[in-house]
Design an enzyme around this catalytic site. Structure first.
Site, short mmCIF file in Angstrom:
data_model
loop_
_atom_site.label_atom_id
_atom_site.label_comp_id
_atom_site.label_asym_id
_atom_site.label_seq_id
_atom_site.Cartn_x
_atom_site.Cartn_y
_atom_site.Cartn_z
N GLY B 42 0.59 -0.79 0.09
CA GLY B 42 0.26 0.24 -0.26
C GLY B 42 1.26 1.56 0.30
O GLY B 42 2.17 1.31 -0.63
N ALA B 44 2.51 3.14 2.39
CA ALA B 44 3.13 2.57 3.22
C ALA B 44 4.13 2.03 2.76
O ALA B 44 5.56 1.85 2.67
CB ALA B 44 2.81 2.55 4.64
N GLY B 45 3.91 0.66 2.14
CA GLY B 45 4.67 -0.65 2.16
C GLY B 45 5.61 -0.18 0.31
O GLY B 45 6.83 -0.30 0.68
N HIS B 266 -16.89 6.05 10.27
CA HIS B 266 -17.03 6.03 9.08
C HIS B 266 -18.84 6.58 9.97
O HIS B 266 -19.32 5.79 9.23
CB HIS B 266 -16.82 6.44 8.42
CG HIS B 266 -16.72 7.42 6.34
ND1 HIS B 266 -17.85 8.51 6.89
CD2 HIS B 266 -15.73 8.09 6.77
CE1 HIS B 266 -17.44 9.50 6.13
NE2 HIS B 266 -16.28 9.66 6.34
N SER B 284 -18.26 9.89 1.04
CA SER B 284 -17.61 11.19 1.41
C SER B 284 -18.21 11.74 1.95
O SER B 284 -19.41 12.54 2.34
CB SER B 284 -16.93 11.39 0.03
OG SER B 284 -16.27 13.17 0.56
N ARG B 330 -16.92 13.08 12.98
CA ARG B 330 -17.38 11.63 12.60
C ARG B 330 -17.43 11.08 13.85
O ARG B 330 -18.76 10.79 13.56
CB ARG B 330 -15.93 10.65 12.23
CG ARG B 330 -15.19 11.51 10.82
CD ARG B 330 -14.28 10.29 9.91
NE ARG B 330 -14.33 10.84 8.84
CZ ARG B 330 -13.42 10.57 8.12
NH1 ARG B 330 -12.19 9.48 8.55
NH2 ARG B 330 -12.80 10.81 6.75
N GLU B 425 -1.29 1.94 8.50
CA GLU B 425 -2.13 2.18 9.26
C GLU B 425 -2.16 0.98 10.58
O GLU B 425 -2.83 0.67 11.47
CB GLU B 425 -3.38 1.37 8.14
CG GLU B 425 -4.53 1.95 9.41
CD GLU B 425 -5.53 1.75 8.34
OE1 GLU B 425 -6.20 1.66 6.70
OE2 GLU B 425 -6.80 1.36 9.25
N LEU B 441 -3.49 8.79 4.43
CA LEU B 441 -2.30 8.75 3.53
C LEU B 441 -1.12 9.47 3.65
O LEU B 441 0.10 9.27 3.43
CB LEU B 441 -3.14 9.87 1.95
CG LEU B 441 -4.07 8.83 1.76
CD1 LEU B 441 -5.34 9.86 0.53
CD2 LEU B 441 -4.61 7.49 1.31
C1 LIG Z 1 -12.69 3.84 1.96
C2 LIG Z 1 -11.51 4.44 2.03
C3 LIG Z 1 -11.59 6.17 2.05
C4 LIG Z 1 -10.45 6.52 3.27
N1 LIG Z 1 -10.42 7.56 2.07
C5 LIG Z 1 -8.80 8.28 2.99
C6 LIG Z 1 -8.89 9.52 2.84
O1 LIG Z 1 -9.97 10.09 1.20
N2 LIG Z 1 -7.42 10.35 2.78
C7 LIG Z 1 -6.70 9.60 3.61
O2 LIG Z 1 -5.89 9.90 4.40
N3 LIG Z 1 -7.04 8.13 4.43
C8 LIG Z 1 -7.99 8.01 3.64
N4 LIG Z 1 -8.66 6.51 4.26
C9 LIG Z 1 -7.72 6.32 4.53
C10 LIG Z 1 -6.36 5.30 4.51
O3 LIG Z 1 -6.35 4.71 2.85
C11 LIG Z 1 -5.62 4.00 4.37
O4 LIG Z 1 -5.60 4.20 6.03
C12 LIG Z 1 -4.08 3.73 4.22
O5 LIG Z 1 -4.40 3.08 2.86
C13 LIG Z 1 -3.22 2.34 4.51
O6 LIG Z 1 -2.60 2.23 3.85
P1 LIG Z 1 -1.43 0.84 4.37
O7 LIG Z 1 -0.44 1.50 3.05
O8 LIG Z 1 -1.09 1.30 5.67
O9 LIG Z 1 -2.26 0.14 3.57
P2 LIG Z 1 -3.14 -0.92 2.59
O10 LIG Z 1 -2.75 0.04 1.57
O11 LIG Z 1 -4.02 -1.80 3.10
O12 LIG Z 1 -2.03 -2.03 2.55
C14 LIG Z 1 -2.32 -2.94 3.29
C15 LIG Z 1 -0.91 -3.80 1.66
O13 LIG Z 1 -1.23 -5.33 2.89
C16 LIG Z 1 -0.36 -6.25 1.85
N5 LIG Z 1 -1.26 -6.93 2.90
C17 LIG Z 1 -1.90 -7.08 4.37
N6 LIG Z 1 -2.33 -8.48 5.00
C18 LIG Z 1 -1.37 -9.24 4.20
C19 LIG Z 1 -0.91 -10.36 5.37
N7 LIG Z 1 -1.41 -11.52 5.51
N8 LIG Z 1 0.48 -10.87 3.66
C20 LIG Z 1 0.68 -10.37 2.77
N9 LIG Z 1 0.13 -8.88 2.33
C21 LIG Z 1 -0.70 -8.76 3.09
C22 LIG Z 1 -1.67 -5.94 1.24
O14 LIG Z 1 -1.81 -7.28 0.16
C23 LIG Z 1 -1.85 -4.37 0.75
O15 LIG Z 1 -0.59 -4.03 0.44
C24 LIG Z 1 -9.72 5.86 3.28
C25 LIG Z 1 -9.84 4.32 4.06
C26 LIG Z 1 -10.90 3.78 2.90
C27 LIG Z 1 -11.14 2.22 3.60
#
Ligand SMILES: Cc1cc2nc3c(=O)[nH]c(=O)nc-3n(C[C@H](O)[C@H](O)[C@H](O)COP(=O)(O)OP(=O)(O)OC[C@H]3O[C@@H](n4cnc5c(N)ncnc54)[C@H](O)[C@@H]3O)c2cc1C
Ligand code: SF4
Ligand code: FES
Lengths: 224, 637, 253
Positions: B42, B44-45, B266, B284, B330, B425, B441
């Site tokens: 995601g 972060a990764g 939310h 939204s 929220r 996250e 984000l």
């Molecule tokens: C509908 C929605 C709208 C949002 N809108 C906003 C916004 O407008 N602004 C904002 O700032 N935030 C928003 N957020 C929050 C934000 O999108 C997330 O908190 C953020 O993107 C998380 O990023 P991440 O890189 O931590 O994890 P993620 O993007 O969730 O990535 C997780 C990664 O880990 C991998 N993974 C997970 N478990 C395993 C496993 N067991 N084995 C192998 N791989 C695994 C997945 O494959 C994926 O690649 C929103 C969230 C949602 C759900």
């Protein structure tokens, strides 16, 4: 030079060759249909005969070169088209059980190889009856007389008309597709090019088809 | 265990620069000798994997989807915050820091949040350089919008698909390194365990989701960026595959889990339409700018919304919060909607929704303006519900959306297992008890692009290289454990599907550990979750084998972990005897039924230590110090 | 809310090596408010209870943005409606008693892994070959240093909206990936930041596309018609211009 061969054999290049050779053939068709319409001139073929003589004169070197190019392009267009079709078919693999392709693409665009192949067969026959006989052979009558004779055969005439309908199918897609392939696409002119291509292609093919219709039904009726 | 947050000394504004200077560096020529595992692609990764590979480290990246580009960050709509002050409206690093600490209801670390605000500007620069097409003004400069919890306009966006565009930026940076051979990419890989050797995180064990093979990978450090655990509620705005498995395994291997009960609900999601519902779609937050929220005054009133006259409607947010009205945060909006529904005033066929009405706005602004502002959202709503929101009020309902809690990390983003880092996250670091819109984000990219590459070098530079391979007994044991668990799952052959059991868990979590919590309910929930867990291990039915694509098996392994995590969430909620941010304890409210913090007793991070199967977890507290911002009670009246 | 009884014809294939076949299922009481994936969830719950292998299909976000889902439904990629993904297709668009045929994407470049799941990793390799702007983390100039006309930025975003679902390949009779590749080429070249690598990029991405076994575009326009994000044919014309330009400019190619 290596880059050029690679270029024209790439996925985009192959298609570019189709477009360029296609456009050249398209130009030829325009010339050809205009000339053919001379046949409709009720002068017992005088105008047409003059045209045919000028065209066929072995001293007309530029024309001979263009003619050679024409054959070369036609062959390249056909072979390249067949290759494209074959590799694309392989790329698709297993066909769908249900495929509603008519919902997303035009009929013409999906049957280019089919229309093209039949047109190719037609061309072989067509060239045999006119080009081979009158330009290479020694038939003993004029080209005009040959035309009249050939088209009095309803079977030949109807095959000709059928081929022209397919040609229209082929051209309707080909014209606009060629511009897309050349990268010439813009909201400003693409809609115009599309409609223009349809009209022009239909006019060309209708012009060709008029000849057999004329000789089958109207010419005789005139009773010469 | 003593929790050391390793917050550098010095003035707030200088902490991060000092720290960067004090970090030990890895010699450039040596970098390629170090291998780093990044789990998750995601924001972060992917950003971490790309940045580390660019520096020369050998990176292995893992995700469970078929492509790294599909990580759930892709779904974020609204935008990303940064303290650029391009609008000249008085924004600054300090203001973003202040808003975030306050928005988190004073349950986050000041130093971490300040650093986040500090690097936020670089994120926007980086993304623009990568080709992220942010919204612009006619003059060609970047545009901003406002978001909840802030009085300045600092949110950068790309239509309603900011997350997608940011992720594609990070993804392409990462794929460039894949193409160059600096990152080895493993998709369709389900991480099942973290391997700890001599007290350090040294690798992972995963299930290859195509062949079923259990595979091990060794490295010098492991980074987890696996996203949130909102799916513990079954229904949420998260993607179906979002899970807690990797962080839960890390937790069981010794990483403390912080503030698990800080979950965000939310308020504006499209409501459930039936028992088959598989996920909830977010609408939204911006809709609350013009929509008015109401329910019928009389619970027995079952008339169509348009037939209910004005004076028989209860615009409850406007009534209770005259100054903020429909724009309360929220958590407040969500809780009030729940209250109405609990009073039987819910609308729609299921009775689990409230109206969000645009009639007045359409009259005031004209339909065209509404189309321009919200057209695509209205379309999406109509597609899902088959109702035209220009004519009939929308029905909305709160849903689980984000999890502020996660693995405990120090200032360097390292968990309590040396060599194991958590980003995005899945850590707990920056949002306290409530996250502001558009800040997740920002945090994911801050962690991945601008923090981890510094802090990991400090760790690696002090490491002695060894020749560990996956033949080590720790790996073999872990593989065996994973293998046994899978075998056990497949052998149960009971009568309930995984989804059925997950839904049962979701209902308990929602009813007792959701928007509003009390001691009695939480105790009950703990017991019920344990019962479902027992039922799961006796009654789950999974078809097929391990040696094939087996989606039920994948789900089962995830749900098994949710069933343990769920109990910890309830326990944490029980131990936190206050209301703050997204955590509302009915026992702790003001006379006006608003959340009441208890700064005296609860100004801490609750970090839980695993102490063995079916043994109660041990609570450690990291006291929070507020040197720069004075905690105050929120009021939206 | 109405309920439907349906007849399903689903492609079942155990793994890559299996030949695969259609299997018929009858399913009752499907609410019109369900999405088609929820209908498949219901079918799968039923199959599991009956002790048979559930249907494998790809999905994740279920809101039309991750690009995971993709089923060829009744002869159309992502089903009968335009500009939506499979997960956004609701059962109210089907009639009671209707037969629904579900097939995986068909293309050499997308081998079937199981049932309705295909391997789309070729797309990742195409991006790895050149679908990026080569900037390292850090050192980027201020985001407002280079103004970009609003119109250009919006046009870039139009192309950047591609979700990598592969419907374009699935719908194309040539299994060409031109729309996907062109969308990325157009996205990047429409921005000043993407211009320095334009020649290199277009060659690298097209080469990789050919290597992956996708066909050549013959302008049927099926891709754009079925693309859930409505990526326009303009991008393909743009890619060709880029390619011609690069062919004439670039040395050693
Ligand atoms: C509908 C929605 C709208 C949002 N809108 C906003 C916004 O407008 N602004 C904002 O700032 N935030 C928003 N957020 C929050 C934000 O999108 C997330 O908190 C953020 O993107 C998380 O990023 P991440 O890189 O931590 O994890 P993620 O993007 O969730 O990535 C997780 C990664 O880990 C991998 N993974 C997970 N478990 C395993 C496993 N067991 N084995 C192998 N791989 C695994 C997945 O494959 C994926 O690649 C929103 C969230 C949602 C759900
Ligand atoms: S171009 Fe459209 S159809 Fe093709 S992958 Fe992208 S979004 Fe899907
Ligand atoms: S499941 Fe994500 S687009 Fe359909």
């Amino acid at each position: 030079m290596g880059w050029f061969l690679k270029f024209i054999d790439s996925s985009v290049g192959k298609k570019l060759v189709m477009a360029l050779t296609g456009l050249f053939l398209y130009l030829f068709l325009i010339e050809h249909v205009i000339a053919n319409l001379l046949l409709l001139n009720n002068d017992n073929g005088e105008a047409y005969t003059i045209y045919a003589e000028v065209l066929g004169s072995s001293y007309n070197i530029p024309l001979r070169i263009i003619e050679f190019g024409l054959f070369f392009f036609l062959l390249y267009h056909s072979i390249n088209g067949a290759r494209l079709w074959w590799t694309n078919r392989k790329a698709k693999g297993i066909p769908y059980l249900v495929n509603r392709a008519s919902e997303n693409s035009s009929f013409f665009s999906r049957f280019m190889i089919q229309s093209g192949s039949i047109i190719f067969i037609f061309l072989v026959i067509h060239l045999k009856s006119f080009f081979v006989n009158y330009r290479l052979g020694n038939p003993g009558d004029t080209m005009y007389q040959g035309v009249v004779k050939t088209f009095e055969n309803p079977l030949y005439s109807w095959f000709y008309i059928f081929a022209m309908i397919l040609l229209a199918f082929h051209l309707v897609h080909a014209f606009q597709s060629a511009f897309q392939t050349l990268g010439l696409r813009h909201n400003k002119y693409t809609p115009f090019l599309k409609s223009f291509g349809v009209i022009l292609s239909i006019l060309i093919c209708a012009g060709f088809a008029l000849i057999p219709v004329y000789f089958l039904y109207l010419h005789n009726a005139g009773g010469y | 265990m003593k929790l050391d947050s390793k917050i550098p000394a010095g003035n707030l504004a200088e902490k991060w620069s000092n720290q960067k200077f004090n970090y030990k560096l890895v010699n450039p020529a040596n970098k390629r000798k170090y291998e780093i595992i990044v789990v998750g692609t995601g924001l972060a990764g992917a950003s971490a994997a790309a940045s580390l590979a660019e520096l020369g480290y050998k990176v292995k990246a893992f995700c469970y989807q078929d492509s790294p580009r599909r990580a759930h960050s892709i779904a974020a709509q609204g935008g990303i915050n940064a303290s650029k002050n391009y609008q000249n409206d008085g924004d600054s690093v300090y203001r973003l820091f202040y808003d975030t600490v306050k928005g988190g209801d004073y349950r986050s670390r000041e130093a971490n949040v300040y650093r986040l605000a500090e690097v936020s500007s670089n994120i926007i620069d980086q993304c623009v350089a990568q080709g992220v097409p942010f919204a612009r003004e006619y003059g060609g400069l970047l545009d901003n919008r406002s978001f909840g919890g802030a009085q300045v306009s600092r949110t950068f966006y790309a239509r309603g698909e900011t997350g997608q565009q940011l992720l594609l930026g990070a993804y392409s940076a990462m794929m460039r390194q894949v193409g160059m051979g600096n990152i080895e990419l493993f998709t369709r890989s389900d991480i099942q365990d973290i391997v700890v050797v001599d007290g350090r995180a040294r690798g992972i064990v995963l299930r290859n989701m195509v062949s079923g093979q259990i595979q091990s990978y060794v490295a010098d450090a492991v980074i987890l960026a696996t996203g949130g655990y909102g799916n513990v509620f079954y229904l949420s705005t998260n993607a179906k595959g979002c899970n807690a498995t990797a962080i839960w395994r890390a937790h069981k291997k010794g990483a403390l889990f912080a503030n698990p009960c800080f979950t965000q609900i939310h308020p504006t999601c499209i409501p459930v339409s039936g028992s088959y519902q598989s996920k909830l779609t977010l609408m939204s937050e911006s809709l609350r700018n013009d929509g008015r929220i109401w329910v019928p005054k009389d619970p027995k009133d079952k008339r169509a919304p348009n037939e209910i006259p004005e004076f028989e409607r209860d615009y409850f947010l406007e009534r209770k919060y005259p100054s903020f009205g429909n724009l309360v945060p929220r958590d407040v909006a969500s809780r009030n909607a729940k209250e109405m529904i609990d009073d039987g005033k819910g609308v729609g066929l299921t009775g689990k929704a409230v109206y969000l009405d645009f009639a007045e706005a359409i009259q005031r602004l004209g339909k065209d303006t509404i189309i321009e502002k919200y057209g695509n959202l209205f379309e999406m709503y109509e597609q899902i519900t088959n109702e035209d929101p220009y004519k009939v009020p929308m029905r909305i309902y709160p849903a689980s959306h984000y999890t502020m809690g996660g693995l405990w990390v120090d200032y360097n983003l390292m968990t309590t297992i040396p060599g194991l880092f958590a980003l995005g996250e899945c850590n707990f670091s920056d949002h306290g008890a409530n996250r502001l819109g558009a800040s997740a984000l920002m945090q994911g990219l801050a962690d991945g692009y601008f923090i981890i590459s510094y802090s990991i070098s400090d760790y690696l530079a002090q490491l002695k290289k060894d020749k560990l391979t996956t033949d080590a007994p720790e790996f073999k044991n872990s593989e065996k454990e994973v293998d046994n668990k899978i075998k056990r799952l497949l052998n149960i052959n009971g009568s309930k599907t995984v989804d059925e059991l997950h839904r049962e868990l979701g209902i308990v979590m929602w009813d007792y550990v959701g928007m509003s919590r009390n001691a009695e309910g939480l105790n009950k929930a703990k017991k019920m979750i344990k019962d479902i867990r027992d039922d799961f291990w006796k009654n789950v039915k999974i078809i097929g084998t391990n040696e094939e694509i087996n989606q039920s098996l994948e789900k089962a392994a995830r749900v098994a972990d949710f069933l343990e995590l769920g109990e910890l969430i309830a326990e944490d909620a029980l131990q936190r005897n206050e209301s703050c941010g997204g955590h509302f304890r009915e026992e702790s409210q003001t006379e006006e039924n608003e959340a009441k913090r208890d700064d005296e007793n609860c100004s801490h991070v609750a970090a839980w230590e695993y102490s063995g199967a079916d043994k109660p977890e041990v609570l450690h507290k990291e006291q929070l110090q507020f040197e720069f911002v004075k905690p105050s009670q929120r009021s939206y009246k | 809310m109405a309920e439907l009884n349906l007849h399903l014809k689903v492609w079942r294939q155990k793994n890559k090596e299996d030949k695969g076949r259609f299997v018929d299922y009858d399913i009752q009481g499907i609410s019109t408010e369900m999405s088609i994936l929820e209908m498949l969830d219901v079918l799968n719950e039923k199959l599991i209870k009956e002790g048979t292998d559930p249907v494998a299909f790809e999905h994740d976000c279920r809101e039309g943005v991750c690009g995971c889902c993709g089923i060829f439904i009744n002869g159309r990629a992502h089903g009968p409606l335009k500009r939506i993904t499979t997960c956004q297709l609701y059962m109210r668009h089907f009639k009671d008693g209707e037969t629904i045929v579900l097939e995986p994407w068909r293309a050499k470049g997308f081998p079937v892994l199981k049932d309705l799941m295909v391997d789309r990793s070729a797309f990742d390799r195409i991006i790895a070959a050149g679908g990026f702007i080569a900037v390292n983390t850090g050192g980027a100039p201020d985001a407002n240093a280079v103004p970009i006309p609003k119109h250009n930025s919006e046009k870039a975003l139009d192309a950047a909206e591609c979700i990598g679902c592969g419907a374009c390949v699935a719908a194309c009779k040539n299994a060409s990936a031109m729309l996907f590749v062109s969308a990325k080429v157009a996205h990047l070249v429409r921005l000043p930041q993407g211009k320095p690598e334009r020649e290199k990029r277009v060659f690298a991405m097209l080469n990789q596309m050919e290597k992956e076994g996708f066909g050549s575009c013959t302008n049927t326009e099926a891709c754009s018609a079925e693309c859930p994000k409505g990526i326009s044919m303009d991008v393909i014309a743009e890619l060709r211009r880029e390619y011609f330009r690069a062919s004439l400019k670039q040395e050693n190619n």
